[in-house]
Design a protein around this motif. Structure first.
Motif, short mmCIF file in Angstrom:
data_model
loop_
_atom_site.label_atom_id
_atom_site.label_comp_id
_atom_site.label_asym_id
_atom_site.label_seq_id
_atom_site.Cartn_x
_atom_site.Cartn_y
_atom_site.Cartn_z
N GLN A 97 -28.04 -89.76 5.04
CA GLN A 97 -27.92 -88.52 5.80
C GLN A 97 -27.94 -88.80 7.31
OE1 GLN A 97 -30.86 -85.56 4.79
NE2 GLN A 97 -30.04 -84.04 6.20
N LEU A 98 -28.81 -89.70 7.73
CA LEU A 98 -28.88 -90.04 9.15
C LEU A 98 -27.65 -90.83 9.57
CD1 LEU A 98 -30.50 -90.08 11.79
CD2 LEU A 98 -31.59 -92.19 10.98
N PHE A 99 -27.19 -91.75 8.74
CA PHE A 99 -26.00 -92.54 9.07
C PHE A 99 -24.77 -91.64 9.21
CE2 PHE A 99 -27.99 -96.38 6.69
CZ PHE A 99 -28.87 -96.58 7.75
N GLU A 100 -24.68 -90.64 8.33
CA GLU A 100 -23.58 -89.69 8.44
C GLU A 100 -23.65 -88.91 9.75
OE1 GLU A 100 -21.58 -87.64 4.95
OE2 GLU A 100 -23.67 -87.67 4.31
N LYS A 101 -24.85 -88.53 10.13
CA LYS A 101 -25.02 -87.80 11.38
C LYS A 101 -24.52 -88.63 12.55
CE LYS A 101 -28.52 -86.07 14.60
NZ LYS A 101 -29.97 -85.98 14.91
N TRP A 102 -24.91 -89.89 12.59
CA TRP A 102 -24.48 -90.75 13.70
C TRP A 102 -22.96 -90.87 13.73
CZ3 TRP A 102 -28.44 -95.31 12.76
CH2 TRP A 102 -29.72 -94.89 13.14
N LEU A 103 -22.36 -91.06 12.56
CA LEU A 103 -20.91 -91.22 12.49
C LEU A 103 -20.19 -89.97 12.98
CD1 LEU A 103 -18.41 -92.83 11.63
CD2 LEU A 103 -18.77 -91.98 9.29
N HIS A 104 -20.63 -88.80 12.50
CA HIS A 104 -19.97 -87.55 12.87
C HIS A 104 -20.23 -87.16 14.33
CE1 HIS A 104 -19.49 -87.04 8.51
NE2 HIS A 104 -18.60 -86.11 8.79
N ALA A 105 -21.45 -87.36 14.79
CA ALA A 105 -21.85 -86.81 16.09
C ALA A 105 -21.59 -87.75 17.27
CB ALA A 105 -23.33 -86.42 16.06
N TYR A 106 -21.66 -89.07 17.04
CA TYR A 106 -21.68 -89.98 18.17
C TYR A 106 -20.54 -91.00 18.24
CZ TYR A 106 -26.50 -88.22 18.23
OH TYR A 106 -27.61 -87.41 18.23
N VAL A 107 -19.98 -91.36 17.11
CA VAL A 107 -18.92 -92.39 17.13
C VAL A 107 -17.66 -91.78 17.73
CG1 VAL A 107 -17.40 -93.79 15.70
CG2 VAL A 107 -19.85 -93.71 15.20
N ASN A 108 -17.15 -92.42 18.79
CA ASN A 108 -15.98 -91.87 19.47
C ASN A 108 -14.99 -92.94 19.93
OD1 ASN A 108 -17.33 -92.98 21.63
ND2 ASN A 108 -17.85 -91.02 22.59
N ASN A 109 -15.06 -94.13 19.33
CA ASN A 109 -14.09 -95.18 19.63
C ASN A 109 -14.10 -96.20 18.49
OD1 ASN A 109 -15.95 -97.57 20.41
ND2 ASN A 109 -16.69 -95.89 21.71
N TRP A 110 -13.08 -97.05 18.47
CA TRP A 110 -12.93 -97.97 17.34
C TRP A 110 -14.05 -99.02 17.29
CZ3 TRP A 110 -12.66 -103.07 18.47
CH2 TRP A 110 -12.21 -103.46 19.74
N ALA A 111 -14.55 -99.46 18.45
CA ALA A 111 -15.58 -100.51 18.43
C ALA A 111 -16.87 -100.01 17.82
CB ALA A 111 -15.82 -101.02 19.85
N ALA A 112 -17.27 -98.81 18.20
CA ALA A 112 -18.49 -98.22 17.62
C ALA A 112 -18.30 -97.96 16.13
CB ALA A 112 -18.85 -96.93 18.35
N CYS A 113 -17.13 -97.43 15.78
CA CYS A 113 -16.84 -97.14 14.36
C CYS A 113 -16.90 -98.41 13.52
CB CYS A 113 -15.46 -96.50 14.25
SG CYS A 113 -14.96 -96.10 12.55
N ASP A 114 -16.22 -99.46 13.97
CA ASP A 114 -16.12 -100.67 13.17
C ASP A 114 -17.44 -101.43 13.10
OD1 ASP A 114 -13.54 -99.84 13.09
OD2 ASP A 114 -12.70 -101.56 14.13
N THR A 115 -18.16 -101.51 14.22
CA THR A 115 -19.43 -102.23 14.21
C THR A 115 -20.44 -101.52 13.31
OG1 THR A 115 -19.03 -102.95 16.48
CG2 THR A 115 -21.27 -103.19 15.65
N PHE A 116 -20.52 -100.21 13.41
CA PHE A 116 -21.48 -99.45 12.62
C PHE A 116 -21.10 -99.43 11.15
CE2 PHE A 116 -22.91 -95.13 11.10
CZ PHE A 116 -24.25 -95.48 10.97
N CYS A 117 -19.84 -99.14 10.86
CA CYS A 117 -19.43 -98.98 9.46
C CYS A 117 -19.31 -100.32 8.74
CB CYS A 117 -18.12 -98.21 9.38
SG CYS A 117 -18.30 -96.46 9.84
N ASN A 118 -18.80 -101.34 9.41
CA ASN A 118 -18.73 -102.67 8.78
C ASN A 118 -20.09 -103.15 8.32
OD1 ASN A 118 -16.13 -104.72 10.37
ND2 ASN A 118 -15.98 -103.04 8.95
#
Length: 235
Positions: A97-118
């Motif tokens: 639930q917290l990880f989803e919140k971070w992804l939806h609310a804060y991720v706004n570029n490919w580097a953040a997306c890939d580092t967090f999700c990978n």
């Protein structure tokens, strides 16, 4: 805000330069906040920060991650990703639930997306594969980074030869996505899955090649033999 975050920010600000900011921004189409610190320097600055938090609870560490995500500065975001991943042995199902919140609310570029999700999300799914259906929801999101996250969260498992069925399912859901960053994301996933399951991925590509965007197709077949590449690229 803890004294540790204040010290971290002071150290990052001191290490940043205008030239570093300009250099970092060239990698993104989006407007990003950055101190302009080189990656190696960020890691060196972050090392004592992460070490000082080892004795803290996971909940405390995640609250610090939240503070860093909120601020939205690139260097802090990437440190927050590494920090959440450092507590992977303590992940629990409720953390999604917290990880989803971070992804939806804060991720706004490919580097953040890939580092967090990978790393953080990928490790979570390895530990709790029963939560994999959440990726189908993400693949249908209006948020481009959430949709990309649906694909790149499976890259580490795919490289290990795991979760092939789920990877092909997500690629299918994203097949006609109009966003270039999402296309590159699921193309990257297919390329990763092909490391252990080349035949299956090649069959998928050949079945869908007439409708798959060329960007995704090129990514998917990048490491395949020349003969297969030629067949996949034929019109």
């Amino acid at each position: 805000m803890t004294p540790l975050i204040l010290q971290l920010r002071q150290d990052l600000q001191a290490a940043g330069t205008p030239a570093g900011q300009d250099s970092a921004r060239r990698f993104f189409k989006e407007d990003i906040k950055t101190y302009g610190v080189k990656s190696a320097t960020v890691k060196a600055i972050a090392k004592p920060f992460v070490k000082a938090l080892r004795s803290e609870t996971k909940e405390m560490v995640f609250s610090i991650c939240e503070e860093m995500w909120k601020d939205g500065v690139m260097e802090e975001t990437l440190i927050a990703c590494d920090l959440s991943y450092s507590r992977r042995k303590e992940f629990a199902p409720a953390d999604l639930q917290l990880f989803e919140k971070w992804l939806h609310a804060y991720v706004n570029n490919w580097a953040a997306c890939d580092t967090f999700c990978n790393h953080t999300v990928g490790e979570f799914l390895i530990r709790y594969p029963d939560r994999l259906p959440v990726l189908e929801k993400w693949a249908k999101s209006k948020n481009r980074w959430v949709r990309r996250g649906a694909a790149v969260s499976l890259i580490v498992p795919a490289r290990k030869g795991w979760m092939l069925e789920e990877s092909l399912r997500i690629a299918t859901l994203l097949l006609h996505d109009e966003d270039d960053m999402v296309r590159k994301g699921y193309g990257w996933l297919l390329k990763s899955a092909a490391e252990k399951h080349e035949d299956a991925v090649f069959r998928f590509v050949m079945h869908h090649k007439n409708e798959m965007p060329r960007t995704a197709l090129r990514y998917a077949i990048e490491k395949m033999p020349a003969g297969r590449k030629a067949r996949a690229m034929e019109k």
